[in-house]
Structures are given as C-alpha cells and as structure tokens.
Design a protein around this motif. Sequence first.
Motif, PDB file in Angstrom:
ATOM      1  N   LYS A  97      -4.639  12.552  -1.339  1.00 43.68           N
ATOM      2  CA  LYS A  97      -4.687  11.194  -0.794  1.00 43.68           C
ATOM      3  C   LYS A  97      -3.534  11.018   0.185  1.00 43.68           C
ATOM      4  N   PRO A  98      -3.804  10.585   1.404  1.00 46.51           N
ATOM      5  CA  PRO A  98      -2.707  10.364   2.346  1.00 46.51           C
ATOM      6  C   PRO A  98      -1.903   9.122   1.974  1.00 46.51           C
ATOM      7  N   ASP A  99      -0.598   9.223   2.144  1.00 49.35           N
ATOM      8  CA  ASP A  99       0.274   8.071   1.906  1.00 49.35           C
ATOM      9  C   ASP A  99       0.413   7.205   3.148  1.00 49.35           C
ATOM     10  N   VAL A 100       0.218   7.803   4.311  1.00 48.55           N
ATOM     11  CA  VAL A 100       0.240   7.065   5.573  1.00 48.55           C
ATOM     12  C   VAL A 100      -0.567   7.862   6.587  1.00 48.55           C
ATOM     13  N   ALA A 101      -1.192   7.157   7.532  1.00 49.37           N
ATOM     14  CA  ALA A 101      -1.932   7.810   8.613  1.00 49.37           C
ATOM     15  C   ALA A 101      -1.262   7.494   9.942  1.00 49.37           C
ATOM     16  N   VAL A 102      -1.100   8.515  10.760  1.00 50.10           N
ATOM     17  CA  VAL A 102      -0.584   8.359  12.119  1.00 50.10           C
ATOM     18  C   VAL A 102      -1.767   8.459  13.078  1.00 50.10           C
ATOM     19  N   ILE A 103      -1.939   7.449  13.935  1.00 51.09           N
ATOM     20  CA  ILE A 103      -2.986   7.491  14.957  1.00 51.09           C
ATOM     21  C   ILE A 103      -2.309   7.715  16.298  1.00 51.09           C
ATOM     22  N   VAL A 104      -2.618   8.834  16.938  1.00 54.05           N
ATOM     23  CA  VAL A 104      -1.972   9.208  18.196  1.00 54.05           C
ATOM     24  C   VAL A 104      -2.778   8.663  19.371  1.00 54.05           C
ATOM     25  N   ALA A 105      -2.082   8.058  20.312  1.00 54.26           N
ATOM     26  CA  ALA A 105      -2.702   7.572  21.540  1.00 54.26           C
ATOM     27  C   ALA A 105      -1.781   7.886  22.700  1.00 54.26           C
ATOM     28  N   SER A 106      -2.339   7.976  23.883  1.00 56.93           N
ATOM     29  CA  SER A 106      -1.533   8.113  25.092  1.00 56.93           C
ATOM     30  C   SER A 106      -2.058   7.133  26.125  1.00 56.93           C
ATOM     31  N   VAL A 120      -9.554   3.394   9.913  1.00 52.68           N
ATOM     32  CA  VAL A 120      -8.605   3.941   8.935  1.00 52.68           C
ATOM     33  C   VAL A 120      -8.256   2.895   7.883  1.00 52.68           C
ATOM     34  N   LYS A 121      -8.145   1.632   8.296  1.00 56.82           N
ATOM     35  CA  LYS A 121      -7.849   0.559   7.342  1.00 56.82           C
ATOM     36  C   LYS A 121      -8.910   0.456   6.255  1.00 56.82           C
ATOM     37  N   LYS A 122     -10.153   0.820   6.574  1.00 57.12           N
ATOM     38  CA  LYS A 122     -11.243   0.741   5.591  1.00 57.12           C
ATOM     39  C   LYS A 122     -11.016   1.694   4.422  1.00 57.12           C
ATOM     40  N   PHE A 123     -10.172   2.699   4.624  1.00 59.17           N
ATOM     41  CA  PHE A 123      -9.879   3.648   3.551  1.00 59.17           C
ATOM     42  C   PHE A 123      -8.621   3.262   2.772  1.00 59.17           C
ATOM     43  N   GLY A 124      -8.000   2.145   3.143  1.00 60.72           N
ATOM     44  CA  GLY A 124      -6.833   1.657   2.404  1.00 60.72           C
ATOM     45  C   GLY A 124      -5.558   2.431   2.665  1.00 60.72           C
ATOM     46  N   VAL A 125      -5.423   3.002   3.881  1.00 62.55           N
ATOM     47  CA  VAL A 125      -4.252   3.819   4.205  1.00 62.55           C
ATOM     48  C   VAL A 125      -3.372   3.082   5.220  1.00 62.55           C
ATOM     49  N   PRO A 126      -2.054   2.930   4.969  1.00 59.07           N
ATOM     50  CA  PRO A 126      -1.150   2.344   5.964  1.00 59.07           C
ATOM     51  C   PRO A 126      -1.145   3.168   7.253  1.00 59.07           C
ATOM     52  N   ILE A 127      -0.848   2.507   8.369  1.00 58.29           N
ATOM     53  CA  ILE A 127      -0.995   3.140   9.685  1.00 58.29           C
ATOM     54  C   ILE A 127       0.275   2.997  10.509  1.00 58.29           C
ATOM     55  N   VAL A 128       0.586   4.054  11.264  1.00 52.44           N
ATOM     56  CA  VAL A 128       1.581   4.009  12.332  1.00 52.44           C
ATOM     57  C   VAL A 128       0.913   4.554  13.594  1.00 52.44           C
ATOM     58  N   VAL A 129       1.019   3.830  14.697  1.00 50.35           N
ATOM     59  CA  VAL A 129       0.499   4.319  15.972  1.00 50.35           C
ATOM     60  C   VAL A 129       1.609   5.067  16.705  1.00 50.35           C
ATOM     61  N   GLU A 162       8.143   3.627   2.762  1.00 51.09           N
ATOM     62  CA  GLU A 162       8.979   2.924   1.783  1.00 51.09           C
ATOM     63  C   GLU A 162       8.464   1.520   1.475  1.00 51.09           C
ATOM     64  N   THR A 163       7.806   0.879   2.450  1.00 45.10           N
ATOM     65  CA  THR A 163       7.462  -0.541   2.298  1.00 45.10           C
ATOM     66  C   THR A 163       5.985  -0.799   2.036  1.00 45.10           C
ATOM     67  N   GLU A 164       5.111   0.180   2.351  1.00 45.36           N
ATOM     68  CA  GLU A 164       3.674  -0.030   2.164  1.00 45.36           C
ATOM     69  C   GLU A 164       3.108   1.053   1.248  1.00 45.36           C
ATOM     70  N   LYS A 165       2.315   0.646   0.304  1.00 43.16           N
ATOM     71  CA  LYS A 165       1.700   1.595  -0.634  1.00 43.16           C
ATOM     72  C   LYS A 165       0.220   1.750  -0.302  1.00 43.16           C
ATOM     73  N   ALA A 166      -0.221   2.983  -0.212  1.00 44.39           N
ATOM     74  CA  ALA A 166      -1.629   3.238   0.075  1.00 44.39           C
ATOM     75  C   ALA A 166      -2.500   2.820  -1.109  1.00 44.39           C
ATOM     76  N   ASP A 167      -3.621   2.214  -0.802  1.00 46.19           N
ATOM     77  CA  ASP A 167      -4.637   1.888  -1.807  1.00 46.19           C
ATOM     78  C   ASP A 167      -5.911   2.622  -1.412  1.00 46.19           C
ATOM     79  N   PHE A 168      -5.815   3.964  -1.453  1.00 50.03           N
ATOM     80  CA  PHE A 168      -6.865   4.805  -0.880  1.00 50.03           C
ATOM     81  C   PHE A 168      -8.176   4.705  -1.643  1.00 50.03           C
ATOM     82  N   LYS A 169      -9.268   4.701  -0.872  1.00 50.57           N
ATOM     83  CA  LYS A 169     -10.614   4.755  -1.453  1.00 50.57           C
ATOM     84  C   LYS A 169     -11.563   5.345  -0.405  1.00 50.57           C
ATOM     85  N   PRO A 170     -12.479   6.252  -0.822  1.00 46.55           N
ATOM     86  CA  PRO A 170     -13.490   6.777   0.103  1.00 46.55           C
ATOM     87  C   PRO A 170     -14.433   5.658   0.553  1.00 46.55           C
TER      88      PRO A 170
END
Length: 515
Positions: free
Chosen positions: A280-289, A326-335, A387-395
């Motif tokens: 289960k991922p604890d955080v997801a990074v979405i890369v953009a340029s 990504v939010k639909k899977f309950g994973v915190p995000i950083v762009v 440190e501040t957001e906890k994943a609530d992961f779900k398929p």
Amino acid sequence: MDVLKRLKDRPNGKLIYTTAITATPAGEGKTVTTIGLTQALGYLGKKAITCIREPSLGPTFGIKGGAAGGGYSQVVPMEDINLHFTGDIHAVTTAHNLLAALLDNHIAQGNELNIDPKRIVFRRVMDMNDRQLRNIVVGLGGLGNGVVREAGFDISVASEIMAILCLASDLQDLKERVGRILVAYTYDRKPVYAKDLNAQGAIAVIMKDAIKPNLVQTLEGQPAFVHGGPFANIAHGNNSIVATQLALKLADYVVTEGGFAADLGAEKFFDIVHGYSGLKPDVAVIVASVRALNMHGGVPRDKVAETNLEALKAGLANLDKHVENVKKFGVPIVVAINQFPTDTPEELKLVQEHCEQLGVPSALSQVVAKGGEGGKEFAETVLRVLETEKADFKPLYDWEQPIKDKLETLAREIYGADGVVYTPQAERSIRTLTKLGYGNLPVCVAKTQHSISDDPKLKGVPTGWTLTITDVRPSLGAGFLVCLAGDIMTMPGLPAKPAAENVDIDEDGNITGLF
C-alpha cells in the motif's frame, strides 16, 4: 531471496509511489523524478532505496531511448542497465518461447491432448519493436516442420512470464503460476494449461536467477533495485513485488514508479499488485512539467517551450483528472513540477497556485540539473505529507464483480468514458472466461498511453466518448485478464527515425546515443 526471508519480521519503511500526467513527446520526467527524489532523501540524511523497472531494448532502440534517468538524476551503470543488463529480459524471452515450442512440438508429435491448432492462445515474444511479426504463419514447408497455423509475436515485456516474474513471491510461486498459463483449447473446447505440457519445471530453471532483484545505485550512492520490465500500456507496468518488499525491509523510504500516467501504471498497482502483495502506498507523487501541460492545452510539440499561459491553464485539466483519480484510492498526493530550463517564473507560479486551489501540496524539482540537492524542497514536501497525512488506501473495485462491471467502473471512474462497448470477439472471450470460472480476476486494460481515452489523438481530458474493448486475453498465471482497448498493439513498431540510428560505440568501448 534468502535476505527477504531473514528480514521478514522487520517493520516496513514508507512506500512512495511515483506516477504522472498523461504522457506526451514533450516529456514529464517520471523516472528522473523517482531517482531524484531518492537522491534528495539521501541528501537530507534519510535511508532511501528506489525500485524501478528494467528498460526494454524495444523502446531503447525505438522511440524512447534509455530509461535509467538523465542528467544528475540517474541509476548507474546506465549503459548496462539500458542494454542486456543481467539478462533478465532474455530469460523471460527464452522461457516464454520454450513454452510456445513445447506446445507446437506436442501437436507435431501426435497431439495426445487433442489440442486444436486454431484455438492456440499463446503467442511468441521477442525484446524488439518489430511490426512485421505481429501476425505470421508458422509451420510451412512440409510435415516435418509442424502444423501450419496463424501465429504472432508480442514484445517480451508484455509476456505473461514477465508479469509472473513481477508478481511471484518466490521461485516456487513462480513455478506454480507458470503451470496455470492457459495456452490453448482442445477440439472439444476444453482449456489446456502449461502444466499439461509439463513445462513449469524447465521454465522455473530458466528463471532461477532472473527472479532475484538486481542491485545497482544512483549517481549519489543510494541503492536501487532494477527488476522486471512490464509496460503499463500493454501489461501491468510495475517492478517486481520481491524487489519492493525487500527494499521496504532495508530502508526507511522506498520510492517506486509505475509506467505512464495514473490511469495506467498507478491504477494497475492499486488494483492488481496490491491484491497479490498487500503493498500500500503511503503517498503518491504525480509528476508534471510545464511543457507537457502545454501540449495538453493544445500547443504543438515544436512550441512547448514558448510561454503560453492560456494553453497552460487549459492543460492543467489533465493534471486535475489524475489528482482526482489517485484520490479515489485514498492516497495522499504531492505534485512534482519537473522544471525545464525554458520554464518561466510565471508558468511555474501558475502551476503551483493551481495546486494550492486543488488543496494538493506541490514542489519544484530540479533533480535533472542539480541531483539530490535540486530535489531538497520536493523531498521535504513529501516528508511533511508523510508526517501529517495518513493514507486510507482502498482498491477501486472488488475482484468478485463480473468482468464487464469492473471494466465499466474503470471506464467511468478513471478514464472518464460514458460507458463500454465490446466487439464480438471480446464478447466471446468474456463468456468463455466467465464460464471457466475466471471472471473473478482483476482486469488489466491495455490501452494507449498518449490519452486518458482509448484514442491517442485525444489530449487533455476527453469527454463524450465510449471505451471499446476488442478482446480479452487470459493471463491466468499472472492472475489477471488483459483487456485490449481501441487499436492498442502488444508488439510496437519502430518510428520513422529509430533511436538505434543514433547509438554507436568507439574503439575504446565508449557508448553514445543511449539518452
């Protein structure tokens, strides 16, 4: 493999999953960001490991070039990783084609299993883009050369053996999974599996070294596991479970990536890999340029470096959709905004302010130009979110749902389609697989990486379209159903000017042109 057993009771580190906006020729920079974040965590004094896939020779000599990072954000030795490396992909190729040879040999040697040559579903593979081999005729030249039938090749990284390598927990699990590969049907339409040909033992022998993760390092000395290489457009698109699990036991932070955008590699990790591994991922990074967002806003490739704030605003809709997914899977995000030299302060500010409006943390990443130091702010942002957001992961869906219900969920929730239509071939395949009891497997949609839709020409966030499923191929050993969408090909072709034309070696053995 013994190390994983020895460390099985050690607590896991944090899993950081890197994905991206929809791929464009302008470049998003997902792999360099994955490696660069690992280097940046090391720069901050953290124990970090990266887990990435092994590059395929097809894209290396085709349109993409190397896939070991770039600039000051690389894993090394770059040349070896981009070429034959430790031979894992060659082992997959040989193991796969051994099974194909055993199948055809069984038919030629009397066909005790009563296999119908017109109902063989197991193709051959090779690790090169070769469109000429997509559809072929084999067995020509007389009785001694086997049975004449239509066949074809896929690229090795789309092989079910590759998927098994990446999803198996150990060598015995790999062997059992190989035995479950569906290779053909009999004349009375009964399934024939690899275990019916007694193929699993020999294939496991070929794969005995390939199942071990390959350890290399970043330019700044952080460990890197390079293992497995399935594409995310035509396969499940993530490195091996074994490598990621091992890294989680050894490091406090593990950075891994999925192929292409969040609608492909990330979705398949969340809905398929998680189900077989518990990862289960604890955080997801979405890369953009900025460059890529400009293309999604309608700018042609040759003008992506020019400042066009209106196009950039329009292109941000693609980022919004992947954040939503990504939010639909309950994973915190950083762009992560992968900064190019041509980006202006106005463009970067626009993207950052947009992320603020979305309520998603963002950070500039200069890892290509500056290595770990250039990712300091980015890494600090990731650490703060951990440190501040906890994943609530779900398929997204329940595997027990009917095949069509799972596809409908992906079409509407992830791709933004109005629904799904099926060709007659797809309808037949779904009926057969459901009747055989395989309707409860997850679905691995094979579709273009160039659009969230199944049409590569549709950029941004297409609406008012319907997903077309042309066929459903069983990967029973891997444990999923490959659902072909649109005009996707499982054997790519070379472009008009292949990258191979730029690759060379001098008299001292120095290689050029792999970037």
